[in-house]
Design a protein around this motif. Structure first.
Motif, mmCIF file in Angstrom:
data_model
loop_
_atom_site.group_PDB
_atom_site.id
_atom_site.type_symbol
_atom_site.label_atom_id
_atom_site.label_comp_id
_atom_site.label_asym_id
_atom_site.label_seq_id
_atom_site.Cartn_x
_atom_site.Cartn_y
_atom_site.Cartn_z
ATOM 1 N N ARG A 109 -92.754 34.227 36.280
ATOM 2 C CA ARG A 109 -93.813 35.247 36.285
ATOM 3 C C ARG A 109 -95.175 34.723 36.725
ATOM 4 N NH1 ARG A 109 -91.277 36.795 30.881
ATOM 5 N NH2 ARG A 109 -90.215 38.791 31.247
ATOM 6 N N ARG A 110 -95.364 33.398 36.738
ATOM 7 C CA ARG A 110 -96.686 32.830 37.027
ATOM 8 C C ARG A 110 -96.515 31.394 37.519
ATOM 9 N NH1 ARG A 110 -95.197 32.264 32.239
ATOM 10 N NH2 ARG A 110 -95.503 34.447 31.719
ATOM 11 N N THR A 111 -97.624 30.797 37.945
ATOM 12 C CA THR A 111 -97.632 29.390 38.340
ATOM 13 C C THR A 111 -98.770 28.674 37.627
ATOM 14 O OG1 THR A 111 -99.074 29.787 40.255
ATOM 15 C CG2 THR A 111 -96.683 29.886 40.629
ATOM 16 N N SER A 112 -98.665 27.368 37.564
ATOM 17 C CA SER A 112 -99.729 26.537 37.015
ATOM 18 C C SER A 112 -100.273 25.687 38.156
ATOM 19 C CB SER A 112 -99.194 25.642 35.895
ATOM 20 O OG SER A 112 -100.247 24.913 35.292
ATOM 21 N N GLN A 113 -101.586 25.764 38.387
ATOM 22 C CA GLN A 113 -102.201 25.095 39.527
ATOM 23 C C GLN A 113 -103.311 24.154 39.061
ATOM 24 O OE1 GLN A 113 -100.956 25.521 42.486
ATOM 25 N NE2 GLN A 113 -99.913 27.506 42.464
ATOM 26 N N TYR A 114 -103.786 23.337 40.015
ATOM 27 C CA TYR A 114 -104.888 22.420 39.705
ATOM 28 C C TYR A 114 -105.792 22.264 40.922
ATOM 29 C CZ TYR A 114 -107.509 18.143 38.911
ATOM 30 O OH TYR A 114 -108.527 17.233 38.794
ATOM 31 N N THR A 115 -107.087 22.332 40.691
ATOM 32 C CA THR A 115 -108.076 21.927 41.691
ATOM 33 C C THR A 115 -109.128 21.095 40.972
ATOM 34 O OG1 THR A 115 -109.517 23.870 41.389
ATOM 35 C CG2 THR A 115 -107.735 24.056 43.029
ATOM 36 N N ALA A 116 -109.810 20.244 41.722
ATOM 37 C CA ALA A 116 -110.839 19.399 41.107
ATOM 38 C C ALA A 116 -111.953 20.245 40.509
ATOM 39 C CB ALA A 116 -111.396 18.439 42.160
ATOM 40 N N GLU A 117 -112.221 21.392 41.127
ATOM 41 C CA GLU A 117 -113.310 22.247 40.673
ATOM 42 C C GLU A 117 -112.958 23.012 39.398
ATOM 43 O OE1 GLU A 117 -115.411 26.225 42.389
ATOM 44 O OE2 GLU A 117 -115.389 24.510 43.743
ATOM 45 N N LYS A 118 -111.722 23.553 39.333
ATOM 46 C CA LYS A 118 -111.328 24.397 38.198
ATOM 47 C C LYS A 118 -110.494 23.669 37.156
ATOM 48 C CE LYS A 118 -110.329 28.643 38.519
ATOM 49 N NZ LYS A 118 -109.743 29.969 38.753
ATOM 50 N N GLY A 119 -109.915 22.519 37.522
ATOM 51 C CA GLY A 119 -108.995 21.855 36.607
ATOM 52 C C GLY A 119 -107.645 22.566 36.631
ATOM 53 N N ILE A 120 -106.906 22.530 35.520
ATOM 54 C CA ILE A 120 -105.613 23.211 35.436
ATOM 55 C C ILE A 120 -105.847 24.679 35.097
ATOM 56 C CG2 ILE A 120 -103.380 23.281 34.251
ATOM 57 C CD1 ILE A 120 -103.788 20.291 33.598
ATOM 58 N N TYR A 121 -105.234 25.582 35.861
ATOM 59 C CA TYR A 121 -105.419 27.007 35.608
ATOM 60 C C TYR A 121 -104.132 27.760 35.938
ATOM 61 C CZ TYR A 121 -105.884 27.432 40.689
ATOM 62 O OH TYR A 121 -105.651 27.394 42.037
ATOM 63 N N THR A 122 -103.994 28.962 35.413
ATOM 64 C CA THR A 122 -102.824 29.805 35.641
ATOM 65 C C THR A 122 -103.088 30.748 36.799
ATOM 66 O OG1 THR A 122 -102.239 29.718 33.289
ATOM 67 C CG2 THR A 122 -101.266 31.494 34.595
ATOM 68 N N ASP A 123 -102.087 30.901 37.678
ATOM 69 C CA ASP A 123 -102.230 31.757 38.851
ATOM 70 C C ASP A 123 -100.967 32.608 38.999
ATOM 71 O OD1 ASP A 123 -103.287 32.913 41.078
ATOM 72 O OD2 ASP A 123 -103.510 31.059 42.228
ATOM 73 N N THR A 124 -101.027 33.559 39.923
ATOM 74 C CA THR A 124 -99.857 34.385 40.218
ATOM 75 C C THR A 124 -98.846 33.562 41.020
ATOM 76 O OG1 THR A 124 -100.917 35.195 42.234
ATOM 77 C CG2 THR A 124 -101.205 36.505 40.233
ATOM 78 N N THR A 125 -97.653 34.111 41.203
ATOM 79 C CA THR A 125 -96.645 33.426 42.004
ATOM 80 C C THR A 125 -97.059 33.416 43.475
ATOM 81 O OG1 THR A 125 -95.408 35.496 42.164
ATOM 82 C CG2 THR A 125 -94.749 33.952 40.442
ATOM 83 N N LYS A 126 -96.416 32.548 44.252
ATOM 84 C CA LYS A 126 -96.793 32.365 45.645
ATOM 85 C C LYS A 126 -96.690 33.658 46.436
ATOM 86 C CE LYS A 126 -95.944 29.312 49.579
ATOM 87 N NZ LYS A 126 -95.146 28.162 50.082
ATOM 88 N N THR A 127 -95.613 34.411 46.240
ATOM 89 C CA THR A 127 -95.432 35.711 46.883
ATOM 90 C C THR A 127 -94.879 36.690 45.857
ATOM 91 O OG1 THR A 127 -93.138 35.309 47.572
ATOM 92 C CG2 THR A 127 -94.871 34.572 49.069
#
Length: 414
Positions: free
Chosen positions: A238-256
Motif C-alpha cells: 500500500r505504500r513505500t518508505s523513502q529517504y532523501t538527505a533533506e527529508k530523512g526517512i519518510y512514507t510515500d505512495t507506491t511507484k505507480t
C-alpha cells in the motif's frame, strides 16, 4: 497577439506579449515603425500589419526573449515546478543530475543551446563518464535520465512562452550492449538459506520475503503489520518508505497505481512472519517508552522505520561472510521474476505480480528470460510427442546401399 498604438509624432508602436520570465512577471517586447513619406493610409495600415506579424514571429522564435542562462532558469524550475509536482526522491535525483549538466551547458543562454550542444554532452557522458561511486563507465540508462531532465526544463520554458522548440527532441542516445542482469543462482540461494539461521530474525524475514514476493526495497520497508492478513495468507502493498538527505526517512505512495497489489504467500513464510511479530512485540515491551510504534515490519532497534540503505549493507556483509557473490539488493527482485518466467507463468501475470504499470516494462526488462523459456517449450513439445520421433529416419533399402560389406570386398579381392 501583437497590438499597435499610434504615437503623436507620426510613428507607431508595436507591442508583443512574450510570456513570463523566471520571476513570474509578464514579458513584453516593443518595436517602433515610421512610415515612409508619401505612403497612403491604406498602405500604412497594410505595412503595419506585416511588420506586426514579422515582429511577433521574431519574438516566438526566441530571438528576443529567453536571454536567461540555463542554470539560472533551471534553479527557478526547481522552485516553481519540481518542488511542487515531483516526489521528494525524484526531486533529489534531479538535483544530482545538475552536477554534470551545469558544467556542460549551465553557462549558456537558454535560447542559444542547440541540439548539437546537448548531443555532445550525452555522447561525452557515455564515452568518458564514470560512476562517482564505482568508477565504472556510465550506462545508457543514466544518459537517458540526464537527457530527460534537460528536456523537462526546456518543456517548462515552452509552456511559459519563453521558447517554441525543445532541442532535446533531436538528440540521439547511442545504444549499448545491455548487460545481463545479475541474478543469484539456485545454488547460491540455497547457500544463503542454509546459513540464514545465524542472522537476526528481521534479516531472515527480509531475505526470504524479498525472494518470495519480488517486492521493491521501498515496498518491503513500507510494509506494516496491518498489511499482513494471517487468516488468508496474503500481503497488501500500500505504500513505500523513502529517504532523501533533506527529508530523512519518510512514507510515500507506491511507484505507480498498479504497484498497489495483493500477494498470496506460502504457509512457511506466514509462519515465519508470525514468529517475527512475536519477537518484535517482545522487544517493544522490553524497551517500554523508548520504543517508537510505527507498525512497520522492518525497523531500527527502537521501532523507527529502517533506513533504506540498511538491507543493502547487511546483504553485502552476509554474502562476504558465507562466500557468496554479492549481486546487489535489487537482484532478489530479478530472481523472483526469473523463477516465475522459467516456471512458465505468462507475461501478463508476471507483470501484475511485479507491480509494473504496463506489460511492456516487463517484456523490456526480462525479454531474454522469456526467450529462453520459449526455447524450452520446443523441448517440452518434443517430449510430449516422443512417439513421432522416428519420423524421417526410415532405413534405406539394401538395393540402394552403395557401401560394400566386408564379404563383398573379400570376393572382389579374389
Amino acid at each position: 497577439m501583437a497590438t499597435i498604438r499610434k504615437r503623436s509624432e507620426g510613428t507607431y508602436q508595436i507591442r508583443v506579449s512574450c510570456g513570463y520570465g523566471v520571476d513570474g512577471k509578464q514579458r513584453k517586447q516593443f518595436k517602433s515603425y515610421k512610415p515612409e513619406p508619401g505612403m497612403t493610409p491604406k498602405q500604412i495600415e497594410k505595412e503595419l500589419t506585416r511588420q506586426a506579424v514579422l515582429f511577433e514571429e521574431e519574438c516566438k522564435r526566441g530571438q528576443i526573449t529567453s536571454a536567461v542562462k540555463f542554470e539560472k532558469f533551471t534553479e527557478q524550475w526547481f522552485e516553481e515546478y519540481a518542488k511542487v509536482n515531483l516526489r521528494p526522491a525524484s526531486y533529489a535525483r534531479m538535483k544530482q543530475f545538475t552536477k554534470r549538466v551545469y558544467p556542460a551547458i549551465g553557462h549558456k543562454r537558454l535560447d542559444k543551446i542547440t541540439a548539437r550542444d546537448i548531443q555532445k554532452f550525452v555522447t561525452d557522458m557515455l564515452v568518458n563518464g564514470k560512476n562517482m561511486n564505482t568508477g565504472k563507465p556510465l550506462s545508457r540508462k543514466t544518459a537517458v535520465h540526464h537527457l530527460s531532465f534537460i528536456s523537462d526544463v526546456f518543456s517548462y520554458a515552452i509552456r511559459m512562452g519563453m521558447l517554441t522548440d525543445n532541442p532535446c527532441r533531436r538528440v540521439y542516445v547511442p545504444k549499448q550492449e545491455q548487460d545481463e542482469k545479475q541474478i543469484y543462482t539456485i545454488d547460491e540461494v540455497k547457500k544463503l538459506y542454509e546459513n540464514l539461521r545465524s542472522e537476526p530474525m528481521k534479516y531472515q524475514v527480509y531475505l526470504l520475503l524479498a525472494i518470495y514476493s519480488g517486492y521493491r526495497r521501498s515496498e518491503m520497508l513500507g510494509l506494516e503489520w496491518k498489511d499482513i492478513d494471517f487468516e488468508n495468507n496474503i500481503i497488501h502493498v500500500r505504500r513505500t518508505s523513502q529517504y532523501t538527505a533533506e527529508k530523512g526517512i519518510y512514507t510515500d505512495t507506491t511507484k505507480t497505481r498498479k504497484s498497489k497489489r495483493v500477494s498470496k504467500m506460502p504457509v512457511s513464510i506466514m509462519n515465519l512472519l508470525k514468529h517475527f511479530k512475536a519477537e518484535q512485540e517482545a522487544e517493544a515491551a522490553q524497551l517500554g517508552t523508548k520504543w517508537e510504534d510505527h507498525d512497520r515490519l522492518f525497523t531500527k532497534w527502537n521501532g523507527a522505520p529502517m533506513n533504506p540503505q540498511t538491507p543493502f549493507e547487511w546483504l553485502k556483509g552476509y554474502c562476504e561472510r558465507i562466500g557468496v557473490p554479492f549481486r546487489n539488493i535489487h537482484s532478489l527482485r530479478h530472481l523472483h521474476a526469473s523463477l516465475l518466467i522459467f516456471e512458465g507463468v505468462d507475461v501478463v501475470a508476471v507483470s501484475s505480480d511485479m507491480g509494473h504499470s504496463v506489460v511492456g516494462t516487463t517484456l523490456n526488462l526480462y525479454s531474454h528470460m522469456f526467450q529462453e523459456a520459449k526455447a524450452r517449450n520446443c523441448d517440452a513439445i518434443s517430449n510430449a510427442l516422443s512417439f513421432t520421433n522416428d519420423i524421417g529416419t526410415e532405413e534405406e533399402s539394401p538395393a540402394e546401399d552403395d557401401t560394400e560389406t566386408e564379404t563383398e570386398q573379400q570376393v572382389l579381392a579374389l
